[in-house]
Design an enzyme around this catalytic site. Structure first.
Site, PDB file in Angstrom:
ATOM      1  N   SER A 137      39.455  37.458  36.243  1.00  0.00           N
ATOM      2  CA  SER A 137      39.872  36.213  35.580  1.00  0.00           C
ATOM      3  C   SER A 137      41.242  35.756  36.061  1.00  0.00           C
ATOM      4  O   SER A 137      41.445  35.523  37.249  1.00  0.00           O
ATOM      5  CB  SER A 137      39.827  36.418  34.057  1.00  0.00           C
ATOM      6  N   ASP A 165      29.061  31.020  32.197  1.00  0.00           N
ATOM      7  CA  ASP A 165      30.359  31.542  31.759  1.00  0.00           C
ATOM      8  C   ASP A 165      31.079  30.450  30.971  1.00  0.00           C
ATOM      9  O   ASP A 165      31.383  29.386  31.514  1.00  0.00           O
ATOM     10  CB  ASP A 165      31.168  31.954  33.005  1.00  0.00           C
ATOM     11  N   HIS A 214      32.017  36.320  31.085  1.00  0.00           N
ATOM     12  CA  HIS A 214      33.218  36.213  31.907  1.00  0.00           C
ATOM     13  C   HIS A 214      33.702  37.591  32.389  1.00  0.00           C
ATOM     14  O   HIS A 214      34.787  37.708  32.934  1.00  0.00           O
ATOM     15  CB  HIS A 214      34.303  35.528  31.045  1.00  0.00           C
TER      16      HIS A 214
END
Length: 266
Positions: A96, A219, A247
């Site tokens: 991320s 996502d 995610h």
């Protein structure tokens, strides 16, 4: 003076003289989230795990609100660790926001970071019409930050299924919620602001090292459009869309992404 190995809770495993993989966790997480991928990676590489200052089992005395109010502060953690351990030819796997943090670090020490693997990355979570769809209106994210202030546990319980993917196992969702809750609320809020309100689209064109972008087909935080945008703007990159929800591909779909990662590194 405490050393960096203690401050960032550094753990080194795998093959001692092999090339180095550095695993950088995302917002509200810690190094433990990589445990599913670790056995395969350790067979061929030296693996460096760490916690950002303020996360996991890092030493909180090393934390400063000012330093960590932007992603550059977190990139400094990565740079400091690489320099402390005297690492070269490092491949960073970032989850991320850590994909962007690793990218910032790579612009500062391009001679030491050779590849970046981005797991569910986003350079900007905000919608910037008409040219960019990050997924969130500023007001949505401001409400989320407000909820952190009013009801921190409620915020964690709301965000965890959104991030992990509501179809994923109750255990993994509970683990992520627990990880959010175990972070000091003020530190978490500072990291959240640095993550969700920043816009690093401008650095994508400057990323020189080969980059692999792994995006989830479904996502809530970073859509496939975000992955496509990044692939278009990072010169030496390849995009892989993984048939998955959520995610956190490194936790939910590690058996799908590990072979893709190993092939890319080799």
């Amino acid at each position: 003076m405490m050393n960096i190995k203690t401050i960032n809770n550094i753990k080194i495993s795998g093959l001692k003289d092999a090339p180095t993989l550095m695993l950088a966790h995302g917002f509200g997480c810690d190094q433990n989230m990589w445990r599913f991928m670790l056995p395969e990676l350790e067979k061929q590489y030296q693996v460096v795990l760490f916690d950002y200052v303020g996360s996991g089992n890092s030493v909180l005395t090393g934390y400063s609100n000012e330093k960590y109010s932007s992603l550059e502060g977190y990139a400094r953690d990565i740079i400091d660790i690489i320099e402390e351990l005297q690492l070269t030819d490092v491949t960073i796997i970032g989850h991320s926001v850590s994909s962007i943090i690793a990218s910032i670090a790579s612009l500062e020490i391009p001679e030491k970071i050779s590849k970046i693997i981005m797991v569910c990355p986003s350079p900007c979570f905000l919608n910037v019409p008409p040219q960019y769809e990050g997924g969130f209106e500023r007001s949505d994210l401001e409400e989320l930050i407000e909820l952190m202030d009013k009801n921190y546990i409620g915020w964690a319980n709301y965000l965890a299924p959104l991030v992990m993917g509501s179809s994923q196992s109750a255990e993994l969702i509970a683990e992520l919620s627990g990880s959010f809750c175990s972070t000091d609320p003020l530190i978490a809020k500072n990291f959240a602001k640095a993550t969700f309100f920043s816009d690093y689209r401008h650095i994508l064109k400057d990323i020189k090292c080969p980059s692999l972008i792994l995006q989830s087909a479904s996502d809530s935080l970073a859509s496939t459009k975000v992955g496509q945008y990044m692939a278009e703007n990072i010169k030496n990159s390849q995009l892989e869309i993984v048939k998955a929800e959520g995610h956190c591909l490194h936790m939910t779909n590690y058996q799908d992404i590990t072979p893709i990662i190993l092939k890319f590194i080799e």
